[in-house]
Design a protein around this motif. Structure first.
Motif, PDB file in Angstrom:
ATOM      1  N   LYS A 145      15.366  89.491 -61.706  1.00 19.94           N
ATOM      2  CA  LYS A 145      14.032  89.623 -61.121  1.00 19.94           C
ATOM      3  C   LYS A 145      13.185  88.379 -61.342  1.00 19.94           C
ATOM      4  N   GLU A 146      13.271  87.785 -62.528  1.00 23.23           N
ATOM      5  CA  GLU A 146      12.424  86.642 -62.854  1.00 23.23           C
ATOM      6  C   GLU A 146      12.674  85.466 -61.914  1.00 23.23           C
ATOM      7  N   GLU A 147      13.940  85.223 -61.592  1.00 27.46           N
ATOM      8  CA  GLU A 147      14.275  84.113 -60.688  1.00 27.46           C
ATOM      9  C   GLU A 147      14.399  84.563 -59.234  1.00 27.46           C
ATOM     10  N   ASN A 148      14.285  85.882 -58.980  1.00 30.88           N
ATOM     11  CA  ASN A 148      14.479  86.437 -57.643  1.00 30.88           C
ATOM     12  C   ASN A 148      15.809  85.955 -57.068  1.00 30.88           C
ATOM     13  N   LEU A 149      16.876  86.182 -57.858  1.00 34.41           N
ATOM     14  CA  LEU A 149      18.171  85.587 -57.553  1.00 34.41           C
ATOM     15  C   LEU A 149      19.293  86.548 -57.941  1.00 34.41           C
ATOM     16  N   TRP A 150      20.313  86.608 -57.094  1.00 33.95           N
ATOM     17  CA  TRP A 150      21.540  87.342 -57.417  1.00 33.95           C
ATOM     18  C   TRP A 150      22.505  86.355 -58.065  1.00 33.95           C
ATOM     19  N   PHE A 151      22.826  86.597 -59.361  1.00 33.66           N
ATOM     20  CA  PHE A 151      23.679  85.691 -60.120  1.00 33.66           C
ATOM     21  C   PHE A 151      25.029  86.368 -60.378  1.00 33.66           C
ATOM     22  N   PRO A 152      26.121  85.594 -60.380  1.00 31.47           N
ATOM     23  CA  PRO A 152      27.458  86.191 -60.544  1.00 31.47           C
ATOM     24  C   PRO A 152      27.569  87.067 -61.782  1.00 31.47           C
ATOM     25  N   LYS A 153      28.182  88.238 -61.589  1.00 29.13           N
ATOM     26  CA  LYS A 153      28.398  89.191 -62.679  1.00 29.13           C
ATOM     27  C   LYS A 153      29.881  89.363 -62.997  1.00 29.13           C
ATOM     28  N   LYS A 154      30.715  89.381 -61.942  1.00 25.76           N
ATOM     29  CA  LYS A 154      32.150  89.552 -62.155  1.00 25.76           C
ATOM     30  C   LYS A 154      32.892  89.037 -60.925  1.00 25.76           C
ATOM     31  N   ARG A 155      34.065  88.492 -61.180  1.00 24.67           N
ATOM     32  CA  ARG A 155      34.916  88.011 -60.091  1.00 24.67           C
ATOM     33  C   ARG A 155      36.337  88.480 -60.366  1.00 24.67           C
ATOM     34  N   LYS A 156      36.979  89.049 -59.341  1.00 25.83           N
ATOM     35  CA  LYS A 156      38.354  89.537 -59.491  1.00 25.83           C
ATOM     36  C   LYS A 156      39.177  89.026 -58.320  1.00 25.83           C
ATOM     37  N   PHE A 157      40.343  88.512 -58.656  1.00 25.58           N
ATOM     38  CA  PHE A 157      41.212  87.896 -57.660  1.00 25.58           C
ATOM     39  C   PHE A 157      42.618  88.458 -57.834  1.00 25.58           C
ATOM     40  N   THR A 158      43.209  88.924 -56.736  1.00 23.01           N
ATOM     41  CA  THR A 158      44.532  89.554 -56.797  1.00 23.01           C
ATOM     42  C   THR A 158      45.434  88.945 -55.726  1.00 23.01           C
ATOM     43  N   VAL A 159      46.675  88.657 -56.115  1.00 23.26           N
ATOM     44  CA  VAL A 159      47.665  88.134 -55.178  1.00 23.26           C
ATOM     45  C   VAL A 159      48.859  89.074 -55.170  1.00 23.26           C
ATOM     46  N   LEU A 160      49.258  89.491 -53.974  1.00 20.63           N
ATOM     47  CA  LEU A 160      50.400  90.384 -53.801  1.00 20.63           C
ATOM     48  C   LEU A 160      51.319  89.813 -52.739  1.00 20.63           C
ATOM     49  N   LYS A 161      52.542  90.291 -52.729  1.00 21.66           N
ATOM     50  CA  LYS A 161      53.469  89.835 -51.713  1.00 21.66           C
ATOM     51  C   LYS A 161      53.016  90.319 -50.348  1.00 21.66           C
ATOM     52  N   GLY A 162      53.113  89.447 -49.352  1.00 20.16           N
ATOM     53  CA  GLY A 162      52.711  89.809 -47.999  1.00 20.16           C
ATOM     54  C   GLY A 162      53.918  90.040 -47.118  1.00 20.16           C
ATOM     55  N   ASN A 163      53.836  89.511 -45.874  1.00 18.31           N
ATOM     56  CA  ASN A 163      54.915  89.767 -44.920  1.00 18.31           C
ATOM     57  C   ASN A 163      55.974  88.677 -44.946  1.00 18.31           C
ATOM     58  N   ASN A 164      56.189  88.103 -46.139  1.00 18.03           N
ATOM     59  CA  ASN A 164      57.241  87.099 -46.275  1.00 18.03           C
ATOM     60  C   ASN A 164      58.375  87.643 -47.125  1.00 18.03           C
ATOM     61  N   ALA A 165      59.530  87.035 -46.952  1.00 21.80           N
ATOM     62  CA  ALA A 165      60.694  87.462 -47.737  1.00 21.80           C
ATOM     63  C   ALA A 165      60.979  86.506 -48.882  1.00 21.80           C
ATOM     64  N   ASP A 166      60.180  85.430 -48.986  1.00 24.55           N
ATOM     65  CA  ASP A 166      60.435  84.425 -50.010  1.00 24.55           C
ATOM     66  C   ASP A 166      59.680  84.734 -51.287  1.00 24.55           C
ATOM     67  N   ASP A 167      60.155  84.158 -52.385  1.00 26.95           N
ATOM     68  CA  ASP A 167      59.482  84.308 -53.663  1.00 26.95           C
ATOM     69  C   ASP A 167      58.234  83.435 -53.688  1.00 26.95           C
ATOM     70  N   ILE A 168      57.270  83.885 -54.493  1.00 27.65           N
ATOM     71  CA  ILE A 168      56.048  83.125 -54.686  1.00 27.65           C
ATOM     72  C   ILE A 168      56.060  82.599 -56.112  1.00 27.65           C
ATOM     73  N   LYS A 169      55.878  81.300 -56.287  1.00 25.11           N
ATOM     74  CA  LYS A 169      56.034  80.701 -57.603  1.00 25.11           C
ATOM     75  C   LYS A 169      54.688  80.354 -58.211  1.00 25.11           C
ATOM     76  N   ILE A 170      54.564  80.627 -59.518  1.00 26.25           N
ATOM     77  CA  ILE A 170      53.348  80.277 -60.241  1.00 26.25           C
ATOM     78  C   ILE A 170      53.689  80.090 -61.703  1.00 26.25           C
ATOM     79  N   LEU A 171      53.026  79.112 -62.325  1.00 25.08           N
ATOM     80  CA  LEU A 171      53.218  78.831 -63.751  1.00 25.08           C
ATOM     81  C   LEU A 171      54.666  78.523 -64.101  1.00 25.08           C
ATOM     82  N   GLY A 172      55.368  77.907 -63.147  1.00 26.15           N
ATOM     83  CA  GLY A 172      56.735  77.502 -63.432  1.00 26.15           C
ATOM     84  C   GLY A 172      57.746  78.616 -63.400  1.00 26.15           C
TER      85      GLY A 172
END
Length: 852
Positions: free
Chosen positions: A344-371
């Motif tokens: 209210k003091e700044e009349n501003l919406w400030f980030p509270k939480k962020r969630k990000f999700t990755v799932l397999k889509g319409n591909n048949a290949d593997d998805i690589k992350i972190l080696g």
């Protein structure tokens, strides 16, 4: 003895009556139970989702009619409904698609409804944004300066707890042990039990597959962002994998343009241009934190596009974003959810939480992350899958705390976006307890213990350490890193070249290092060697001063940039077929540094004795030279202005490789210094630009140019990396393809003292043709122009210049099997050869992927 006992008979009759009454009650109870059971069986509650049959993209707000009642699916095409009459269909209607009747069976709980485009009406469908919602979205765009924290505030800082999980829902995995039937050629069918799903379910019930946490301090002022990692821990690693700490899978701010997902830039829907690409639909209005908000759905104007879809909750007074949900459906399915808190003091919406999700889509290949190779499942079909690993997903949650707004914040803006606090790498368990909000998740408590023991037994940390070293061309052996490039080579002049080399590592000293190598050519019977001692002047900027002496061979007219990274190659295809080398005895002193922001700097003074190993004479000012001395000063810069860097306790790492990148190099001979014979100047420049697409495709462009003024011998001119043998038959010219080589240009065919070249390339997704046969296709076009200084005289080799322009185009089919592939290029334009076959080049390509 009494013949007839009336009392006895009465007792029997009463007992029968009671028994019959009890039985009657039982039958009645059974009847009631069966009646209501029948009623309950005759109705089923289903969960359903409506998707496009080709792209598998959900269709938002479809109309669903059932028993004369109509409901609307949500923005993800989902709805649920009680089914009471199984002989009556669900009627699904959506603009541009064929109306579909769907019958539900009694045992169905999850239904995926696939809609087919109506080709007769699809192109005629006009989906538009009505004036009311258009005005709201326009207000959001116009008020970004007031609502985006980076623009509305002078400064801010907060701490952020971030947790990454790679896991799966045990309930989504079948524990059934499958039977696999394998046919044999000359015998009976082989039966095998597959318990992989059962074992995977048992494992995922006990702990997550992977987990890592970090606490970072986010600071912002008008000079930009700075992130300091205060604490971190990674399952299985004593020291964290620094590349993860710099991982940015999604934009921090919903107002950013371009909006980034998986390091792929996308046009933000609330940007000025975004309204040309997206349609908006006002769904509802509701209150969040006692403030009225508009619920607005957006999707691409091209319904089949894999571009962003989502929901915005817009503050009705400030037109700020109070909540945001993003979805992308493609080769991976991505969910990004943002929630904000109104201050209210700044009349501003400030980030509270962020969630990000990755799932397999319409591909048949593997998805690589972190080696690691990880398979993600599609969120569209959450029923138990025969392949349990398809149920794996990755999720990242970040929660800000200790928020301070408009406080005076000072930090050094030296191009380092993320800095690692070395003290935060070894925090005790009780430090993390206060940040782990989800204490009921017992699997989290077991993950570190399980993965740590697995990592220790499998030596995973050691393998990743080795992988990084190998990618840079070294293998560590105690105090020395063995140079893998120096072991075995081959070319037409030396034949097989056998050698050994290495450099001392930090185990011996962090301040000093000595690099050395020796090699012997079987064919030319000559020994070559080099030695380079170095001293670290400044650790933070990685500034090294070195001295060097080499006695070796070099390919003539090479185009080299001193700041290019040395990535390891199992083979280097071009030198295999080269026979024109020169002996090069060089003494040099040079400095390498990362002192300047986002750049690598190199400065060298060197003296070389050049002896061409082919028939060549250079006539300059009436004097003939077959051997000569060249003394030069060289200054080179590699500048990556759009990349982001991380400063770790050991080194600087480029964590976000953005384009374009620029390299520039100046070389000047020093007249009358150390017997220098010629006076010339060379200026070299190149830029590389790569555009990744969320679909998995990528396009790239390489522009390179150079100019040499003065008296330049052939050994120091430009030859544009030709890679074709001058032989008659096509099959005789088949060799290995090079990287960025002109595949149809013959060796020693063209030389220039100034040139410009452009290479364009587009790479498509892998195509699955069969088991482990997944080729990756690219289309490539290369072109070059050049000139030669007519005042200089070069005797010995006959060659052409490139005034008319050289052109070739082709197709690369890479990674067909175990890294091997095929390429085909065709030469055309002014330098096309009269014999059509001579313009065609067929090559073998090879790419190795070590998974790091």
């Amino acid at each position: 003895m009494e013949i007839f006992n009336f009392e006895y008979i009465c007792n029997i009759i009463n007992s029968n009556i009671i028994i019959n009454s009890i039985n009657l009650m039982r039958y009645f109870t059974l009847f009631v139970f069966l009646f209501f059971s029948t009623l309950s069986i005759s109705q089923t509650r289903i969960k359903a989702q409506i998707i496009d049959i080709d792209t598998r993209v959900p269709l938002a707000f479809c109309k669903v009619e059932y028993l004369n009642k109509t409901i609307t699916a949500d923005w993800e095409g989902k709805f649920n409904m009680e089914i009471t009459a199984f002989d009556k269909p669900l009627v699904i209607a959506y603009k541009g698609y064929q109306t579909k009747n769907v019958y539900i069976s009694r045992d169905e709980e999850l239904v995926i409804i696939k809609m087919t485009i109506d080709l007769n009406t699809y192109k005629k469908v006009e989906i538009y944004t009505d004036n009311r919602v258009n005005k709201i979205v326009k207000k959001v765009t116009e008020n970004k300066k007031k609502n985006q924290p980076e623009k509305a505030l002078k400064s801010f800082q907060y701490k952020n707890y971030e947790n990454l999980l790679i896991t799966a829902n045990p309930d989504s995995i079948s524990s059934k042990i499958d039977t696999i039937y394998k046919k044999r050629l000359f015998s009976k069918t082989k039966i095998k039990l597959d318990s992989a799903n059962y074992k995977f379910k048992e494992l995922i019930t006990k702990h997550h597959l992977y987990q890592t946490e970090k606490i970072n301090l986010i600071q912002y002022n008008k000079t930009g962002y700075k992130e300091t990692v205060l604490a971190s821990r990674m399952a299985g690693f004593k020291n964290p994998l620094y590349e993860y700490l710099g991982l940015k899978l999604v934009s921090y701010s919903v107002y950013e343009n371009p909006f980034e997902i998986l390091e792929t830039p996308l046009q933000n829907p609330i940007s000025n241009y975004g309204r040309r690409l997206y349609n908006f639909y006002l769904v509802d209005s509701l209150e969040i934190q006692n403030r009225k908000t508009y619920k607005i759905f957006f999707q691409p104007k091209k319904l089949q596009s894999s571009r962003l879809r989502g929901l915005f909750y817009i503050d009705a007074q400030t037109f700020a974003i109070a909540k945001a949900y993003y979805r992308i459906y493609g080769i991976v399915n991505i969910n990004a959810d943002y929630t904000f808190e109104y201050r209210k003091e700044e009349n501003l919406w400030f980030p509270k939480k962020r969630k990000f999700t990755v799932l397999k889509g319409n591909n048949a290949d593997d998805i690589k992350i972190l080696g690691n190779t990880i398979k993600f499942n599609s969120s569209l079909e959450t029923n138990p899958n025969t392949n349990a690993t398809d149920q794996i997903y990755l999720t990242i949650e970040s929660i800000p705390f200790d928020i301070e707004l408009n406080k005076e914040i000072d930090f050094e803006n030296n191009g380092i976006k993320i800095e690692i606090d070395e003290k935060g790498l070894d925090k005790p368990e009780n430090y993390w307890t206060k940040f782990s909000k989800d204490t009921l998740d017992y699997r989290r408590l077991n993950t570190y213990k399980s993965i740590d023991s697995l990592s220790f037994s499998k030596k995973i940390e050691r393998k990743i350490f080795l992988g990084k070293k190998i990618l840079n061309g070294y293998y560590p052996i105690k105090l020395v890193d063995l140079d893998l490039r120096s072991l075995v080579k081959y070319n037409n002049f030396e034949g097989f070249r056998l050698g050994i080399g290495g450099v001392t590592n930090a185990e011996l000293s962090e301040k000093y290092k000595i690099a050395a190598y020796g090699a012997y050519g079987i064919k030319d019977k000559e020994f070559k060697f080099g030695i380079t001692p170095s001293y670290l002047i400044d650790k933070k900027s990685e500034t090294w001063i070195s001295a060097s002496y080499t006695d070796d061979l070099n390919e003539i007219s090479q185009i080299n940039f001193a700041t290019d990274s040395r990535r390891f190659k199992i083979y280097d295809p071009r030198p295999i077929n080269i026979s024109t080398f020169y002996s090069n005895k060089t003494t040099s002193v040079f400095i390498e540094s990362n002192y300047f922001a986002k750049s690598d700097t190199y400065f060298a003074l060197s003296k070389s004795r050049i002896d061409p190993k082919f028939d060549y004479t250079f006539i300059n000012q009436g004097i003939s030279y077959t051997k000569y001395n060249i003394t030069t000063a060289q200054l080179a810069f590699q500048w990556n202005p759009f990349s982001s860097y991380m400063q770790t306790p050991k080194e600087r790492i480029e964590i976000e490789k953005r384009h374009p990148k620029f390299s520039i190099q100046f070389t000047q001979t020093l007249p009358n210094v150390l017997e220098n014979d010629f006076n010339f100047t060379k200026i070299d420049f190149k830029t590389f630009y790569e555009i990744p697409f969320i679909s998995g495709h990528k396009s790239s462009a390489l522009l390179q140019t150079g100019i040499a003024f003065g008296d330049v011998p052939l050994t120091h001119l430009y030859s544009l990396q030709p890679n074709n043998l001058n032989r008659d038959a096509i099959l005789q010219r088949i060799t290995f393809a090079g990287k960025n080589s002109f595949e149809t240009m013959y060796f020693n065919e063209f030389f220039s003292n100034k040139y410009v070249s452009l290479q364009l390339k587009h790479t498509f997704n892998k195509i699955r043709l069969g088991y482990r046969i997944n080729p990756e296709f690219s289309i490539v076009t290369r072109m070059a122009w050049g000139e030669i200084n007519k005042e200089n005289t070069h005797i010995g080799l006959e060659f052409n210049s490139l005034e008319k322009g050289f052109f070739e185009s082709g197709v690369e089919c890479n990674k067909i099997f175990k890294g091997f592939g095929l390429t085909a290029f065709f030469r055309y334009g002014p330098y096309q050869l009269s014999n059509i076959e001579d313009n065609l080049s067929l090559k073998i390509s090879y790419y190795i992927d070590l998974g790091f």
